[in-house]
Write a protein that holds these residues in place. Structure first.
Motif, short mmCIF file in Angstrom:
data_model
loop_
_atom_site.label_atom_id
_atom_site.label_comp_id
_atom_site.label_asym_id
_atom_site.label_seq_id
_atom_site.Cartn_x
_atom_site.Cartn_y
_atom_site.Cartn_z
N ALA A 154 0.86 -1.19 0.00
CA ALA A 154 0.00 0.00 0.00
C ALA A 154 0.90 1.24 0.00
O ALA A 154 1.90 1.29 0.72
N LEU A 155 0.52 2.21 -0.79
CA LEU A 155 1.24 3.47 -0.82
C LEU A 155 0.91 4.29 0.42
O LEU A 155 -0.21 4.20 0.94
N PRO A 156 1.82 5.12 0.90
CA PRO A 156 1.48 6.04 1.99
C PRO A 156 0.40 7.01 1.54
O PRO A 156 0.27 7.33 0.35
N TRP A 157 -0.34 7.52 2.49
CA TRP A 157 -1.44 8.45 2.19
C TRP A 157 -0.93 9.65 1.38
O TRP A 157 -1.55 10.07 0.40
N ILE A 158 0.16 10.23 1.81
CA ILE A 158 0.65 11.45 1.17
C ILE A 158 1.06 11.17 -0.27
O ILE A 158 0.78 11.96 -1.18
N VAL A 159 1.71 10.04 -0.52
CA VAL A 159 2.13 9.70 -1.89
C VAL A 159 0.93 9.53 -2.80
O VAL A 159 0.88 10.07 -3.92
N LEU A 160 -0.07 8.78 -2.33
CA LEU A 160 -1.26 8.55 -3.15
C LEU A 160 -2.01 9.86 -3.40
O LEU A 160 -2.50 10.13 -4.50
N SER A 161 -2.08 10.70 -2.36
CA SER A 161 -2.77 11.99 -2.50
C SER A 161 -2.06 12.89 -3.51
O SER A 161 -2.69 13.53 -4.35
N ALA A 162 -0.72 12.92 -3.43
CA ALA A 162 0.04 13.75 -4.37
C ALA A 162 -0.10 13.24 -5.80
O ALA A 162 -0.24 14.02 -6.75
N LEU A 163 -0.04 11.92 -5.98
CA LEU A 163 -0.23 11.34 -7.31
C LEU A 163 -1.60 11.65 -7.86
O LEU A 163 -1.76 11.99 -9.04
N ALA A 164 -2.62 11.56 -7.01
CA ALA A 164 -3.99 11.87 -7.46
C ALA A 164 -4.09 13.32 -7.90
O ALA A 164 -4.72 13.63 -8.93
N GLY A 165 -3.46 14.23 -7.14
CA GLY A 165 -3.46 15.64 -7.54
C GLY A 165 -2.73 15.85 -8.85
O GLY A 165 -3.19 16.61 -9.72
N GLY A 166 -1.58 15.18 -9.04
CA GLY A 166 -0.83 15.30 -10.28
C GLY A 166 -1.62 14.81 -11.47
O GLY A 166 -1.67 15.47 -12.52
N PHE A 167 -2.27 13.66 -11.34
CA PHE A 167 -3.08 13.13 -12.44
C PHE A 167 -4.30 14.00 -12.69
O PHE A 167 -4.75 14.14 -13.84
N ALA A 168 -4.85 14.59 -11.63
CA ALA A 168 -5.99 15.49 -11.82
C ALA A 168 -5.61 16.67 -12.70
O ALA A 168 -6.36 17.07 -13.61
N TRP A 169 -4.42 17.23 -12.44
CA TRP A 169 -3.98 18.36 -13.28
C TRP A 169 -3.70 17.91 -14.71
O TRP A 169 -4.07 18.58 -15.67
#
Length: 348
Positions: A118-133
């Motif tokens: 499982a990815l850490p919360w912060i890593v997954l959140s940052a990746l989600a933000g990057g893909f959103a942009w």
């Protein structure tokens, strides 16, 4: 709904998110890219292409009977769809790996998969933000038909730095806001992220962060806004002289601007070289750029239009505080410039 169903739903949603990254690109390459290419081909007839090769590729001397086919072959080698293959492959691999990791992480968190990865919360959140942009930028560019190879590399880079940037910024905040902050920062454009990072570093280290600001020289031209000036700047066109003598076909592909717009900008740049800030007075006399000067010179030579053209010349010379002979000599210099001749030939 059983645990297996939850796992399937998570896989489907992450798969759809990944598809949203690639689908706009494939749609663009299927139809809009070919339309833009064919439109450019339509602008350039045999005389224009002969002038183009003479000016920008003087070592090439294609046969006039074969110049159109030669240009199509050169265009395909230099700007063809094949140049999109490698960056799209990199983006596809990165998207697939990220979608798989996100799906497995969500399944672990929902206890519908073995607790093995499982990815850490912060890593997954940052990746989600990057893909959103990235997805937002893709959809916006699809609407404008505006994709370049460098844009795709930029998205790859943006996703690669999403997690490090999110983690770094989260360390500067309280734990409660670290995860949402990572997502929010991840959704910023790449340039904004680096601006924020520079300012934070400057504050922490006590150094100056004073990036160059102010008006770009290209903004002096009538047709160029700040946004478009920055876009030319990104392609290495920083001054009006550089724009005047740039290859307009190459610049059209690199910026994804319409060919007619690029021609108009280079036309104005060529005239600005001779008149500088006085250029703003010339549109009142129907002389916006070098291609209008070429047309005006033809009016001065035509007996049917010569009288009106001479009246315009006299009025313009009075406005610029130049004698008609001096002004005519300057206009002739503009009109006889090989770059002006190509622009006049290619203008539609």
């Amino acid at each position: 709904m059983g645990s297996s169903h939850y796992a399937i739903v998570i896989n489907v949603l992450c798969g759809l998110a990944g598809a949203m990254v690639l689908l706009p690109l494939l749609l663009y390459l299927y139809r809009p890219w070919a339309t833009r290419r064919d439109k450019l081909f339509g602008y350039l007839d045999v005389p224009s292409l002969i002038l183009y090769y003479q000016q920008f590729f003087p070592t090439k001397k294609p046969d006039p009977a074969d110049v159109e086919q030669e240009f199509r072959r050169d265009f395909s080698r230099t700007y063809g769809r094949q140049h999109y293959a490698l960056p799209i492959l990199l983006l596809a691999v990165l998207t697939t790996v990220s979608a798989f990791a996100a799906a497995r992480t969500l399944q672990v968190w929902q206890k519908v998969a073995p607790n093995t990865y499982a990815l850490p919360w912060i890593v997954l959140s940052a990746l989600a933000g990057g893909f959103a942009w990235v997805i937002s930028d893709l959809i916006s560019r699809l609407r404008r038909r505006d994709f370049t190879v460098s844009d795709i590399y930029n998205w790859v880079f943006r996703i690669l730095i999403a997690a490090p940037f999110g983690w770094a910024f989260a360390q500067l905040s309280k734990d409660a806001v670290g995860v949402p902050l990572a997502f929010v920062l991840g959704s910023f454009p790449t340039g904004t992220l680096f601006t924020i990072a520079r300012r934070l570093a400057a504050t922490r280290l006590g150094i100056s962060d004073d990036p160059a600001t102010g008006e770009l020289e290209l903004e002096k031209l009538q047709s160029i806004s700040k946004t478009n000036a920055e876009r030319f700047y990104d392609e290495g066109i920083c001054t009006i002289v550089q724009l005047a003598y740039a290859d307009p076909i190459d610049l059209t592909i690199r910026t994804n601007f319409d060919f007619n717009y690029v021609i108009d900008c280079t036309s104005q740049a060529l005239l600005w070289i001779y008149f500088g800030d006085k250029l703003s007075a010339l549109p009142l006399y129907s002389l916006r750029g070098a291609q209008e000067v070429c047309y005006f010179l033809s009016l001065l030579e035509d007996p049917q239009t010569q009288a009106n053209a001479n009246s315009t010349l006299a009025a313009l010379s009075a406005s610029l505080n130049l004698t008609p002979d001096v002004l005519r000599t300057t206009l002739a210099q503009v009109g006889n410039d090989p770059y002006s001749k190509f622009i006049y030939s290619a203008w539609h």
